[in-house]
Each structure stands twice: as C-alpha cells, then as structure tokens.
Design a protein around this motif. Structure first.
Motif, PDB file in Angstrom:
ATOM      1  N   GLN A  80       0.828  -1.213   0.000  1.00 28.40           N
ATOM      2  CA  GLN A  80       0.000   0.000   0.000  1.00 28.40           C
ATOM      3  C   GLN A  80       0.864   1.267   0.000  1.00 28.40           C
ATOM      4  N   ASN A  81       1.877   1.321   0.844  1.00 29.75           N
ATOM      5  CA  ASN A  81       2.715   2.520   0.892  1.00 29.75           C
ATOM      6  C   ASN A  81       3.830   2.483  -0.146  1.00 29.75           C
ATOM      7  N   SER A  82       4.466   1.306  -0.322  1.00 30.30           N
ATOM      8  CA  SER A  82       5.617   1.263  -1.232  1.00 30.30           C
ATOM      9  C   SER A  82       5.221   1.415  -2.701  1.00 30.30           C
ATOM     10  N   SER A  83       4.125   0.775  -3.123  1.00 29.80           N
ATOM     11  CA  SER A  83       3.770   0.826  -4.551  1.00 29.80           C
ATOM     12  C   SER A  83       2.600   1.755  -4.854  1.00 29.80           C
ATOM     13  N   TRP A  84       1.771   2.021  -3.855  1.00 32.33           N
ATOM     14  CA  TRP A  84       0.542   2.769  -4.131  1.00 32.33           C
ATOM     15  C   TRP A  84       0.521   4.120  -3.397  1.00 32.33           C
ATOM     16  N   GLY A  85       1.664   4.494  -2.823  1.00 36.94           N
ATOM     17  CA  GLY A  85       1.818   5.821  -2.208  1.00 36.94           C
ATOM     18  C   GLY A  85       0.870   6.095  -1.047  1.00 36.94           C
ATOM     19  N   GLY A  86       0.300   5.034  -0.469  1.00 38.54           N
ATOM     20  CA  GLY A  86      -0.647   5.236   0.634  1.00 38.54           C
ATOM     21  C   GLY A  86      -1.960   5.857   0.162  1.00 38.54           C
ATOM     22  N   ASN A  87      -2.178   5.860  -1.160  1.00 40.06           N
ATOM     23  CA  ASN A  87      -3.347   6.574  -1.690  1.00 40.06           C
ATOM     24  C   ASN A  87      -4.675   5.844  -1.476  1.00 40.06           C
ATOM     25  N   GLY A  88      -4.622   4.532  -1.271  1.00 42.58           N
ATOM     26  CA  GLY A  88      -5.850   3.816  -0.909  1.00 42.58           C
ATOM     27  C   GLY A  88      -6.352   4.324   0.436  1.00 42.58           C
ATOM     28  N   LEU A  89      -5.407   4.447   1.367  1.00 40.47           N
ATOM     29  CA  LEU A  89      -5.769   4.953   2.706  1.00 40.47           C
ATOM     30  C   LEU A  89      -6.310   6.375   2.591  1.00 40.47           C
ATOM     31  N   SER A  90      -5.689   7.142   1.726  1.00 39.82           N
ATOM     32  CA  SER A  90      -6.105   8.533   1.529  1.00 39.82           C
ATOM     33  C   SER A  90      -7.552   8.599   1.000  1.00 39.82           C
ATOM     34  N   LEU A  91      -7.861   7.697   0.066  1.00 41.38           N
ATOM     35  CA  LEU A  91      -9.230   7.676  -0.496  1.00 41.38           C
ATOM     36  C   LEU A  91     -10.266   7.405   0.597  1.00 41.38           C
ATOM     37  N   ILE A  92      -9.955   6.453   1.458  1.00 38.68           N
ATOM     38  CA  ILE A  92     -10.901   6.083   2.520  1.00 38.68           C
ATOM     39  C   ILE A  92     -11.046   7.237   3.516  1.00 38.68           C
ATOM     40  N   GLU A  93      -9.907   7.864   3.826  1.00 36.32           N
ATOM     41  CA  GLU A  93      -9.906   9.008   4.754  1.00 36.32           C
ATOM     42  C   GLU A  93     -10.796  10.123   4.197  1.00 36.32           C
TER      43      GLU A  93
END
Ligand SMILES: C[S@@+](CC[C@H](N)C(=O)[O-])C[C@H]1O[C@@H](n2cnc3c(N)ncnc32)[C@H](O)[C@@H]1O
Length: 244
Positions: A80-93
């Motif tokens: 999630q952080n290494s390949s996707w920049g933590g952006n999944g978490l950002s979307l949910i936030e």
C-alpha cells in the motif's frame, strides 16, 4: 453507492490528502463493486476482509456497505505505501470512513494466520491480489477458517489460469456452494457436447485433462468474478480428493 466513489469512477481519478491528482488503475469496476455491495446488503454482512488494496476502490465500496450494517472492514496489502503511495488509505480518509477500516501492511500469508490466532471471524471476504495458484489456495485455506457459517468469499479475476485452477478445486468442497457470479457463468452447448463425448472414452480421467472432462461452466466458475458460500464446516475425510 457513495457519492465520493461514484465520482472517482466517473473521473477515473481523485485528489489525495496532499492535494495531488491520482489517476486510478487496476481497480475493481463500478459494476463489480455494486455486485460486492449487493451481496453484503442482502446478507446484512458486517465483518468483512479483503486482500488487495491498491487505490482502494473495492475497499471503499465494501467499507461503505458494511458501515450501513454498523460493521467494519479489514484490508491487507503489503505494498500500500511502497507501490501505491498510501493513496488507498487517503481515499478512505477523504470519504470519511477511515475509522471503519483496519489496515494490515503485510503479506496475506503473514496477516491471515495472525488473525486466526486472535480468534477473529468474518462474514465476507474479497480476494483481489496476486493471480498465482499457490497464493490463492493459501489465502482460501485461512479465509475458510476465518469465515462464519453462511459467509461468502468472492474471488476476482477468475479468468486467470492460476485462480481458475484453484476455483476448480475449491468449488468442489462439500462445505461450499457457488453463491453467484459477475457477470454470469458463461455456458456453451458446443463445449458441453464435446465434454459429454470425452467422458465416455475408456479411462478418460487418466487420458484427458480434467477441465475437458468437467467444464468450468459445469462447475459454475466460468465468470470473471466468482462468489462462493460456506454452507458447512469442513467435514472432509483425511484422504478426500477430487480431480481438478
Ligand atoms: C488489482 S490490485 C487491487 C485493486 C483493488 N481491489 C481495487 O479495487 O482498487 C492488487 C493488489 O494486491 C496487492 N498484493 C499483491 N500481492 C499481495 C500479497 N501477497 N499480499 C497482500 N497484497 C498483495 C498489490 O499491492 C495490489 O495493491
């Protein structure tokens, strides 16, 4: 469907918490997200688990729906952080659902046994991760033990050979039944005719590949997304086996 999620599907991008525009890819389609939400809604599921977060489209769809049932969602993704920049978490936030989501930044084979040891239980699972047979089978092995009776596991990308092969085996477990598919199970009278002919050749099961004797469509797994339901505990004998 969540207004925020609708908009991401419409524009194919979203703005993360740092104000950057994130064009989406590798996502579960809007129709398939609606399919997942429908399963959760009709069963009133409230404890869901998912493997494969990426930019979080399916995660948001599932989290939204279990939240409607006053539940919460758990997602596992090593990258999630290494390949996707933590952006999944950002979307949910940004959708206001972060407090309904538990996130494990680990491989599935590390997180799943940990959850099992903690005595966790789930009623819905979505598998959208690597497409290799052995990984999918290991995921299923643990998810089955984590799943409540009548719970549902949905496998994405069931047209990949590794996943299709795993489903040929799993779908024959006496403790599972096919729940539904997205889109529908594709059937062809021509391939059915050939299979029924091959079955009658002497020693067919030794000579002919299993998927020609028993067709994917006859196992009801000839779709790109397959949902199976746990209808019993695992009662197989120690020497249980089926050809697949
Ligand atoms: C197709 S993407 C998931 C898309 C997401 N479900 C959606 O709808 O937006 C696959 C994801 O699986 C993750 N992944 C691949 N192998 C994994 C593994 N062994 N354990 C955990 N996550 C894994 C990748 O980092 C990636 O985020």
């Amino acid at each position: 469907m969540n207004r925020h999620l609708e908009k991401v599907f419409e524009t194919k991008e979203f703005i993360n918490e740092n104000g950057e525009i994130i064009p989406i890819h590798s996502e579960t389609s809007k129709d398939q997200c609606a399919f997942l939400q429908q399963i959760i809604k009709e069963n009133k599921f409230s404890k869901s688990i998912e493997i494969g977060f990426a930019y979080g489209l399916s995660t948001l769809a599932i989290t939204e729906e279990v939240t409607n049932n006053n539940g919460s969602h758990l997602v596992i993704d090593k990258f999630q952080n290494s390949s996707w920049g933590g952006n999944g978490l950002s979307l949910i936030e940004k959708a206001g659902l972060r407090d309904r989501l538990e996130f494990y930044e680990s491989y599935c084979y590390e997180a799943l046994p940990k959850l099992l040891a903690e005595g966790r239980k789930f009623d819905f699972a979505y598998v959208d991760t690597t497409k290799q047979f052995d990984w999918i089978l290991v995921d299923f092995f643990y998810l089955d033990k984590l799943l409540e009776l009548n719970g549902v596991i949905v496998f994405d990308d069931a047209f990949y050979p590794g996943i299709r092969k795993a489903l040929r085996y799993i779908s024959q477990f006496p403790s599972y039944k096919i729940y539904s598919h997205y889109p529908q199970n594709r059937e062809s009278s021509f391939t059915k005719k050939i299979a029924s002919y091959l079955r009658h050749i002497p020693k067919a099961n030794h000579l002919i590949k299993d998927n020609l004797i028993q067709l994917d469509e006859e196992l009801s797994i000839n779709a790109s997304c397959v949902a199976i339901q746990k209808i019993d505990n695992d009662i197989r004998n120690w020497d249980w086996h089926v050809d697949f």
